[in-house]
Design a protein around this motif. Sequence first.
Motif, PDB file in Angstrom:
ATOM      1  N   GLY A  68     -34.802  60.498  79.895  1.00  0.00           N
ATOM      2  CA  GLY A  68     -34.176  59.837  81.039  1.00  0.00           C
ATOM      3  C   GLY A  68     -33.293  60.772  81.836  1.00  0.00           C
ATOM      4  N   ASP A  69     -32.834  60.302  82.997  1.00  0.00           N
ATOM      5  CA  ASP A  69     -31.960  61.095  83.876  1.00  0.00           C
ATOM      6  C   ASP A  69     -32.543  62.459  84.203  1.00  0.00           C
ATOM      7  OD1 ASP A  69     -30.019  59.057  83.904  1.00  0.00           O
ATOM      8  OD2 ASP A  69     -29.135  59.798  82.043  1.00  0.00           O
ATOM      9  N   ASN A  70     -33.870  62.518  84.339  1.00  0.00           N
ATOM     10  CA  ASN A  70     -34.568  63.757  84.706  1.00  0.00           C
ATOM     11  C   ASN A  70     -34.431  64.862  83.657  1.00  0.00           C
ATOM     12  OD1 ASN A  70     -36.278  64.903  86.767  1.00  0.00           O
ATOM     13  ND2 ASN A  70     -34.603  66.300  87.287  1.00  0.00           N
ATOM     14  N   LYS A  71     -34.179  64.484  82.378  1.00  0.00           N
ATOM     15  CA  LYS A  71     -33.973  65.460  81.322  1.00  0.00           C
ATOM     16  C   LYS A  71     -35.084  65.383  80.272  1.00  0.00           C
ATOM     17  CE  LYS A  71     -30.064  67.313  82.661  1.00  0.00           C
ATOM     18  NZ  LYS A  71     -29.980  68.781  82.986  1.00  0.00           N
ATOM     19  N   VAL A  72     -35.438  66.557  79.750  1.00  0.00           N
ATOM     20  CA  VAL A  72     -36.446  66.683  78.696  1.00  0.00           C
ATOM     21  C   VAL A  72     -35.848  67.495  77.554  1.00  0.00           C
ATOM     22  CG1 VAL A  72     -38.780  67.442  78.109  1.00  0.00           C
ATOM     23  CG2 VAL A  72     -38.268  66.702  80.448  1.00  0.00           C
ATOM     24  N   ILE A  73     -35.980  66.990  76.340  1.00  0.00           N
ATOM     25  CA  ILE A  73     -35.557  67.734  75.156  1.00  0.00           C
ATOM     26  C   ILE A  73     -36.807  68.309  74.514  1.00  0.00           C
ATOM     27  CG2 ILE A  73     -34.499  67.583  72.866  1.00  0.00           C
ATOM     28  CD1 ILE A  73     -32.690  65.388  73.932  1.00  0.00           C
ATOM     29  N   HIS A  74     -36.782  69.613  74.251  1.00  0.00           N
ATOM     30  CA  HIS A  74     -37.979  70.271  73.731  1.00  0.00           C
ATOM     31  C   HIS A  74     -37.589  71.416  72.813  1.00  0.00           C
ATOM     32  CE1 HIS A  74     -37.753  73.282  77.254  1.00  0.00           C
ATOM     33  NE2 HIS A  74     -36.884  72.338  77.542  1.00  0.00           N
ATOM     34  N   PHE A  75     -38.557  71.856  72.014  1.00  0.00           N
ATOM     35  CA  PHE A  75     -38.359  72.885  71.002  1.00  0.00           C
ATOM     36  C   PHE A  75     -38.932  74.190  71.515  1.00  0.00           C
ATOM     37  CE2 PHE A  75     -39.581  74.315  66.457  1.00  0.00           C
ATOM     38  CZ  PHE A  75     -38.336  74.882  66.247  1.00  0.00           C
ATOM     39  N   THR A  76     -38.115  75.251  71.522  1.00  0.00           N
ATOM     40  CA  THR A  76     -38.527  76.528  72.097  1.00  0.00           C
ATOM     41  C   THR A  76     -38.463  77.643  71.065  1.00  0.00           C
ATOM     42  OG1 THR A  76     -36.321  77.222  72.791  1.00  0.00           O
ATOM     43  CG2 THR A  76     -37.528  75.751  74.274  1.00  0.00           C
ATOM     44  N   ARG A  77     -39.013  78.769  71.437  1.00  0.00           N
ATOM     45  CA  ARG A  77     -39.022  79.927  70.547  1.00  0.00           C
ATOM     46  C   ARG A  77     -37.612  80.462  70.319  1.00  0.00           C
ATOM     47  NH1 ARG A  77     -43.991  83.723  71.785  1.00  0.00           N
ATOM     48  NH2 ARG A  77     -42.389  85.230  71.339  1.00  0.00           N
ATOM     49  N   ARG A  78     -36.897  80.711  71.390  1.00  0.00           N
ATOM     50  CA  ARG A  78     -35.504  81.178  71.339  1.00  0.00           C
ATOM     51  C   ARG A  78     -35.299  82.343  70.363  1.00  0.00           C
ATOM     52  NH1 ARG A  78     -32.185  77.030  73.381  1.00  0.00           N
ATOM     53  NH2 ARG A  78     -30.409  78.419  73.105  1.00  0.00           N
ATOM     54  N   GLY A  79     -36.280  83.267  70.306  1.00  0.00           N
ATOM     55  CA  GLY A  79     -36.117  84.455  69.478  1.00  0.00           C
ATOM     56  C   GLY A  79     -36.308  84.234  67.993  1.00  0.00           C
TER      57      GLY A  79
ATOM     58  N   SER B 150     -32.261  71.186  76.047  1.00  0.00           N
ATOM     59  CA  SER B 150     -32.415  70.146  77.068  1.00  0.00           C
ATOM     60  C   SER B 150     -32.560  70.829  78.414  1.00  0.00           C
ATOM     61  CB  SER B 150     -31.192  69.219  77.072  1.00  0.00           C
ATOM     62  OG  SER B 150     -31.280  68.286  78.135  1.00  0.00           O
ATOM     63  N   SER B 151     -33.589  70.453  79.147  1.00  0.00           N
ATOM     64  CA  SER B 151     -33.847  71.027  80.459  1.00  0.00           C
ATOM     65  C   SER B 151     -34.139  69.915  81.454  1.00  0.00           C
ATOM     66  CB  SER B 151     -35.061  71.976  80.423  1.00  0.00           C
ATOM     67  OG  SER B 151     -34.898  73.008  79.478  1.00  0.00           O
ATOM     68  N   CYS B 152     -33.953  70.222  82.725  1.00  0.00           N
ATOM     69  CA  CYS B 152     -34.396  69.268  83.740  1.00  0.00           C
ATOM     70  C   CYS B 152     -35.924  69.264  83.748  1.00  0.00           C
ATOM     71  CB  CYS B 152     -33.842  69.633  85.113  1.00  0.00           C
ATOM     72  SG  CYS B 152     -34.568  71.104  85.869  1.00  0.00           S
TER      73      CYS B 152
END
Length: 258
Positions: free
Chosen positions: A36-47, A86-88
Amino acid sequence: MGLLSNRIERSSLKPGDHIYSWRTAYIYAHHGIYVGDNKVIHFTRRGQEVGTGTVLDALLVSSGPNRSLVPCPTCVPAGQGHGVVSSCLDCFLAGGILYRFEYSVSPALFLAKARGGTCTLAVSDPDDVVVHRAKYLLDNGFGCYNVFKNNCEDFAIYCKTGLLVLDHSTMGQSGQAVSIIGGPLAAVLSTPLRLVTTNVYGMVATAIGVYCASRYAADIGMRRDVVKVPVEELTRRLATGTLQVLEPSLPPLPAPCS
């Protein structure tokens, strides 16, 4: 959405949706949970990625928000955290098209969608539960990122279902990982037919059959090496390193990242 495409408009999004966008010339897709609120929670590599050690690692660099030269005014700059961010919606899509992952599909529809990583036979939990899991993991992490065993699709499927594959010597929940491996595997398994037949159509049919069977058996909705793990229990075990067996008949969860 339909048989050929899961593409949707932004106006149809609702909190708890599992969404994805294809990257790297449609070889791999990045998955996340819209909260919601134009937000997406996702799992990334991040090193933290544990890769394959092959050329595939260079091809599958898809898990991350948009890295524009102009910083997004609404997104927190990426750091070296635990990988759940969390990203837009715009940064999540990174210029790609929006698709919604389908749950509770019929076996016929599942097999008709030849590309893995677009749907599952598994049943989704209620949207509020899905959002709770995603937000909880945003604060607490989801373990080590691994292209084939613990990737962005695995994260989104866990948020939607609460199901976790416990044996990390096998493939994770990810349907697209199964597709990447299943295609070459099907070709290899069908090769012995050349010893008994020169009918190319028979070999192709066998390869397709092997591929479909492997996808069906590996789907999270069909597997028996999974258990329902409460998100609080999962993150507690990741934080303390006490990832012992949750059920006597199943192997232990992997150790946390160092």
